[in-house]
Design a protein around this motif. Structure first.
Motif, PDB file in Angstrom:
ATOM      1  N   ASP A  63       1.183  -1.491   0.161  1.00  0.00           N
ATOM      2  CA  ASP A  63      -0.174  -0.148  -0.150  1.00  0.00           C
ATOM      3  C   ASP A  63       1.102   1.226   0.160  1.00  0.00           C
ATOM      4  OD1 ASP A  63      -1.768   1.965   0.477  1.00  0.00           O
ATOM      5  OD2 ASP A  63      -2.696   0.707   2.046  1.00  0.00           O
ATOM      6  N   ILE A  64       1.171   1.716  -0.282  1.00  0.00           N
ATOM      7  CA  ILE A  64       1.485   2.682  -1.608  1.00  0.00           C
ATOM      8  C   ILE A  64       1.815   4.382  -0.282  1.00  0.00           C
ATOM      9  CG2 ILE A  64       3.074   4.528  -3.053  1.00  0.00           C
ATOM     10  CD1 ILE A  64       3.976   1.868  -4.832  1.00  0.00           C
ATOM     11  N   ARG A 113       1.964   4.976 -11.795  1.00  0.00           N
ATOM     12  CA  ARG A 113       2.592   6.027 -11.791  1.00  0.00           C
ATOM     13  C   ARG A 113       3.728   5.884 -10.284  1.00  0.00           C
ATOM     14  NH1 ARG A 113      -2.251   8.521 -13.915  1.00  0.00           N
ATOM     15  NH2 ARG A 113      -2.061   9.572 -12.395  1.00  0.00           N
ATOM     16  N   ALA A 114       2.841   5.457  -9.424  1.00  0.00           N
ATOM     17  CA  ALA A 114       3.184   5.836  -7.772  1.00  0.00           C
ATOM     18  C   ALA A 114       4.095   4.467  -7.473  1.00  0.00           C
ATOM     19  CB  ALA A 114       1.968   5.659  -7.233  1.00  0.00           C
ATOM     20  N   GLY A 173      -1.654  11.129  -3.004  1.00  0.00           N
ATOM     21  CA  GLY A 173      -2.427  11.655  -3.416  1.00  0.00           C
ATOM     22  C   GLY A 173      -2.237  10.968  -4.879  1.00  0.00           C
ATOM     23  N   ASP A 174      -1.242  10.108  -5.077  1.00  0.00           N
ATOM     24  CA  ASP A 174      -2.132   9.665  -6.779  1.00  0.00           C
ATOM     25  C   ASP A 174      -2.017   8.197  -6.125  1.00  0.00           C
ATOM     26  OD1 ASP A 174      -2.016  10.397  -9.552  1.00  0.00           O
ATOM     27  OD2 ASP A 174       0.269   9.970  -9.651  1.00  0.00           O
ATOM     28  N   ALA A 175      -1.212   7.841  -5.084  1.00  0.00           N
ATOM     29  CA  ALA A 175      -1.744   6.302  -4.382  1.00  0.00           C
ATOM     30  C   ALA A 175      -1.768   5.022  -5.443  1.00  0.00           C
ATOM     31  CB  ALA A 175      -1.555   5.661  -3.304  1.00  0.00           C
ATOM     32  N   LYS A 176      -3.387   5.674  -6.067  1.00  0.00           N
ATOM     33  CA  LYS A 176      -4.439   4.447  -6.576  1.00  0.00           C
ATOM     34  C   LYS A 176      -4.151   4.314  -8.396  1.00  0.00           C
ATOM     35  CE  LYS A 176      -8.669   6.412  -3.921  1.00  0.00           C
ATOM     36  NZ  LYS A 176      -9.723   6.791  -4.034  1.00  0.00           N
ATOM     37  N   ASN A 177      -2.567   5.768  -8.096  1.00  0.00           N
ATOM     38  CA  ASN A 177      -2.424   5.619  -9.881  1.00  0.00           C
ATOM     39  C   ASN A 177      -1.500   4.111  -9.538  1.00  0.00           C
ATOM     40  OD1 ASN A 177      -4.428   6.603 -11.117  1.00  0.00           O
ATOM     41  ND2 ASN A 177      -4.018   7.726 -10.067  1.00  0.00           N
TER      42      ASN A 177
END
Length: 296
Positions: free
Chosen positions: A8-9, A91-92, A84-88
């Motif tokens: 979980d990033i 990219r994360a 904030g971008d961890a769902k992607n």
């Protein structure tokens, strides 16, 4: 292409953001205390040479302390952006590597400032041990941290049950194993390696430096530009941390699909860059260490 990974990033990045924020607070407190102490008037020192050496050491530590504080603040903001971008996940994973680079450099700067402060208050033996641990253990952990991020990248980049290419795995373990052996060698032969100013300089119990039985003026046991080098290392490290923060912003806009990841070469390049940075820091901590104590 799979983009769901077991790690979980987002949650981890939030914790790292909080951690770096707390460390930044400690660094800021240390800066304020050091400045306040230098401004306080006091009685004439009983040992003027030692007092001069403390002043010289404190002037060397201050740029590292300030850059460490600013670097930790920027790293905290960087991890907030990663969270904030961890769902992607695609990219994360690259953002995690870039943010890890910034965190590693900021952490090394923080520990380096502690070592320089210990040297400034003439706790030479403690500072020497801290520099030894910093040069071997901390730099090794910082590189291993990036290698761990490579595994998260592979989970997102290669579809299940796909595996990363053999050359990437071999390179990762080779670099990590080489650095571990180098760290062991450096720890065992720490006092036998060369240093700036030569190994013939020794330190008395009162902190006075000697060469061939002659006392030295504070600052002359190192090359004339030694302090300038420390300042350049601190400012260059801070600039690198800023570049990493900008890089996270760049990668957050990479690709149209959330699962799309950067090429393997990008992740490997980041890992190799981390290896070079950790190695350069470790070598510098060897070369810039203080004189050995005069043995009775």
């Amino acid at each position: 292409m799979a983009c769901s990974i077991s790690f979980d990033i987002g949650a981890t990045s939030e914790l790292y953001s909080q951690l770096t924020g707390v460390l930044a607070g400690f660094s800021f407190t240390a800066v304020i205390i050091a400045v306040s102490r230098s401004l306080e008037p006091g009685p004439a020192p009983a040992n003027p040479p030692q007092a001069d050496q403390v002043k010289v050491s404190l002037e060397k530590a201050m740029p590292v302390m300030i850059c460490s504080f600013l670097g930790l603040v920027i790293t905290s903001l960087t991890y907030s952006a990663i969270a904030g971008d961890a769902k992607n996940a695609g990219r994360a994973t690259i953002e995690e590597l870039v943010g890890g680079l910034a965190f590693s450099v900021a952490g090394i700067l923080m520990f380096y400032s502690i070592v320089l402060l210990l040297e400034a208050i003439t706790m030479a033996d403690t500072a020497d041990h801290g520099r030894r641990v910093l040069g071997q253990l901390v730099t090794l952990i910082s590189f291993a941290y990036i290698c761990n991020g490579i595994d998260d990248y592979n989970d997102a980049h290669f579809p299940d049950p796909g595996d990363p290419p053999a050359w990437e795995t071999a390179l990762t373990y080779s670099l990590l194993g080489f650095f571990a052996l180098y760290a062991i060698f450096g720890y065992l032969f720490y006092h036998k390696l060369p240093r700036i100013g030569g190994r013939d300089v020794r330190r008395k119990e009162d902190g006075t430096l000697t060469r061939g039985g002659q006392d030295l003026t504070p600052g002359t046991h190192t090359e004339p530009d030694h302090h300038q080098r420390v300042q350049k290392i601190a400012t260059t490290s801070l600039f690198f941390i800023i570049v990493c923060a900008i890089g996270v912003g760049f990668f957050s806009a990479y690709g149209d699909e959330p699962c799309e990841t950067a090429p393997v070469g990008v992740a490997v390049a980041i890992m190799c860059l981390s290896f070079v940075i950790a190695s350069m820091f470790s070598v510098w901590f060897f070369l810039s260490r203080g004189p050995d104590r005069v043995r009775p």
